[in-house]
Each structure stands twice: as structure tokens, then as C-alpha cells.
Design a protein around this motif. Structure first.
Motif, short mmCIF file in Angstrom:
data_model
loop_
_atom_site.label_atom_id
_atom_site.label_comp_id
_atom_site.label_asym_id
_atom_site.label_seq_id
_atom_site.Cartn_x
_atom_site.Cartn_y
_atom_site.Cartn_z
N UNK A 293 -9.91 -14.83 0.27
CA UNK A 293 -8.97 -13.81 -0.18
C UNK A 293 -7.84 -13.77 0.81
N UNK A 294 -6.60 -13.76 0.33
CA UNK A 294 -5.44 -13.99 1.19
C UNK A 294 -4.31 -13.00 0.93
N UNK A 295 -3.51 -12.77 1.99
CA UNK A 295 -2.33 -11.91 1.86
C UNK A 295 -1.32 -12.31 2.92
N UNK A 296 -0.04 -12.18 2.60
CA UNK A 296 1.04 -12.50 3.54
C UNK A 296 2.21 -11.54 3.33
N UNK A 297 3.09 -11.48 4.33
CA UNK A 297 4.33 -10.74 4.21
C UNK A 297 5.41 -11.66 3.62
N UNK B 38 0.67 -0.32 14.69
CA UNK B 38 1.77 -1.29 14.69
C UNK B 38 2.83 -0.96 13.64
N UNK B 39 2.92 0.32 13.31
CA UNK B 39 4.05 0.78 12.53
C UNK B 39 3.81 1.09 11.07
N UNK B 40 2.65 0.76 10.55
CA UNK B 40 2.37 1.09 9.15
C UNK B 40 2.18 2.60 8.99
N UNK C 185 0.54 -6.02 7.41
CA UNK C 185 -0.54 -6.33 6.47
C UNK C 185 -1.86 -6.43 7.21
N UNK C 186 -2.95 -6.33 6.45
CA UNK C 186 -4.28 -6.45 7.04
C UNK C 186 -5.27 -7.01 6.04
N UNK D 198 -8.43 -8.13 10.42
CA UNK D 198 -7.29 -8.78 11.08
C UNK D 198 -6.00 -8.19 10.54
N UNK D 199 -5.03 -7.99 11.44
CA UNK D 199 -3.76 -7.35 11.10
C UNK D 199 -2.63 -8.18 11.69
N UNK D 200 -1.51 -8.26 10.98
CA UNK D 200 -0.31 -8.90 11.53
C UNK D 200 0.94 -8.22 10.99
N UNK D 201 2.04 -8.40 11.73
CA UNK D 201 3.36 -7.98 11.27
C UNK D 201 4.30 -9.17 11.26
#
Length: 253
Positions: A249-253, A142-144, A117-118, A88-91
Motif C-alpha cells: 500500500x503506497x502514498x506520495x506527495x 512536522x506541520x500537519x 503524509x504517513x 513512517x512519515x515524510x514531508x
């Protein structure tokens, strides 16, 4: 126990472990597996504990229906179990991407410069089927940029604990004969030990990602710190399909 990768700042990510939650018994204590027979109320409270780490509500968690695929998706808003994928990917800022595991490798991707992020659920099947490549591909779309991506592999089954049969090894060799390097001899000639973490690092390097970290933490051996499906099976604790605890496991902008 929480694990933080050295190449991503802690306030952007966290590999949560087994402790710090409200679940009891088999699921003690930070279980996030909605497919388990743990109380849904307890799992909901555990997710609130996780989102509170980022000072955000549970509604900001983006959780996916995971399987064993190489499929990845892009999302612009948070949702829970509405997307079926293994990457999963988001901006979008303040969306918390979450990947549940209990021996498979969680892989987090962070490009702060380009704001993308992904996260990927990389068991051996998903890794073989391209979940790492497909997650990065969507990030790039998406720009990365590869030179700005930091990739972190969280706690997972390490090679000494990853015993497998010859049919799994053969599947890897059919995909690429060079994959023999990820297998060591097991207890006998019919068994092998697979280096999942090393295989994923190799894939990341082939994608021209320079910033790569790997935890080296063996979920099977880290009893009390991380959940392990294989350990629960060895102990005879998995009597119903999908009924085992997972960490997030987690990640955010």
C-alpha cells in the motif's frame, strides 16, 4: 486488483493487490515480501511496477522493516529496509511510502494542505500498541493539522474472518475495558471475532480526524485479488516462517 480510497485522489495513493506482477506459484503475482522465498529478482521487478504507477524509479520507494510495534519514524529521503518501524512519515515530495500487508491493516494518511503524509502497518498488536497515534503524532510535529488529514484503511482481515482466542481479547480489555465492543462471539465460548477495521476507525476518530475511509474488503475472502496470510495458513501453504506473499500500500506527495 487495486483499491483506491474515496477520500484521497488516485494519483497520490494506491492499495495494490495480488495481481499485476511477475512472481509465480505461491507468490503470484505482485509479491513484495523480501522475507519470503520468492525470487529477489521478481520482487525487485514487482517494486519497479509499483513505482512506475507514479512515474518514478524504484529508488523513490521508502520501505521499512515492519514488526508488531507501535513505533513510528520520520524520514527525509527514500531508503529500503534501513528503518525499523511500523509507521513512517515524510514531508518530501516524490518519496513513495510503502506498507506491506497480508491481513493486517494498511493505513495511509494524507495532508496535502500542509504537505505531510504517513503510512502505518496496523496489525492487532501494532494498533493496540499505538502505531496509529504515533504516526499521527509525528505528522503533527512536522506541520500537519488533524483537520487536514485524510486517513484511509485498506483491505484487511474483516471481523467474520478474524477468529481469535480469549487471551487476545483479554489483552485488549486490560488496555481499556471499553474494548469489549470490538469482539463478537466466535465458534464457541473460547473463540471471538475481532473487528480490526472498526477499532482503527475508532482510534482515528479519537485523534479528531474527520476524513476517514475504510475499504470493507476482507483479504481472507478476496482470493486472487489480495494476499492473505491466514488463508495461506488454512490451505497449508505456509511451511517456513515469513514465507508468504504480501501486497504493498503506497502514498506520495
Amino acid at each position: 486488483m487495486k483499491y483506491f480510497a474515496p477520500n484521497i485522489l488516485p494519483h497520490y495513493h494506491c492499495f495494490f493487490g495480488a495481481d499485476g506482477g511477475v512472481s509465480q506459484g505461491l507468490y503470484q503475482s505482485l509479491n513484495t515480501n523480501f522475507k519470503s522465498q520468492d525470487s529477489k529478482e521478481n520482487i525487485g521487478k514487482n517494486l519497479e511496477i509499483i513505482s512506475a504507477y507514479y512515474h518514478l524509479p524504484k529508488a523513490n520507494l521508502l520501505l521499512i522493516n515492519q514488526g508488531v510495534s507501535g513505533h513510528a519514524e520520520f524520514a527525509e529521503e527514500a531508503s529500503q529496509y534501513q528503518i525499523t518501524a511500523d509507521g513512517i512519515v515524510t514531508a518530501t515530495p516524490d518519496i513513495i511510502l510503502g506498507i506491506g500487508t497480508a491481513d493486517c491493516a494498511p493505513v495511509l494518511f494524507f495532508d496535502e494542505v500542509d504537505g505531510v503524509i504517513g503510512a502505518a502497518h496496523a496489525g492487532w498488536r501494532g494498533a493496540l500498541r499505538g502505531v496509529i497515534e504515533n504516526t499521527v503524532k509525528i505528522m503533527l510535529e512536522h506541520g500537519a493539522r488533524a483537520e487536514n488529514i485524510h486517513a484511509a484503511i485498506g483491505p484487511c482481515l474483516q471481523q467474520p474472518s478474524f477468529e481469535c482466542m480469549g487471551d487476545m481479547r483479554q489483552e485488549f480489555l486490560q488496555n481499556d475495558a471499553d474494548n469489549f465492543r470490538w469482539f463478537e462471539k466466535g465458534v464457541d465460548n473460547q473463540h471471538f471475532q475481532f473487528n480490526l477495521e472498526g477499532y482503527i476507525v475508532h482510534k482515528l476518530e479519537r485523534l479528531n480526524i474527520d476524513s476517514i475511509s475504510a475499504s470493507g474488503i476482507d483479504t481472507f475472502e478476496a482470493k486472487g485479488d489480495f494476499f492473505s496470510y491466514r488463508r495461506n495458513c488454512k490451505l497449508g501453504l505456509v511451511n517456513v516462517s515469513k514465507d508468504f506473499p504480501t501486497q504493498l500500500s503506497t502514498i506520495k506527495l
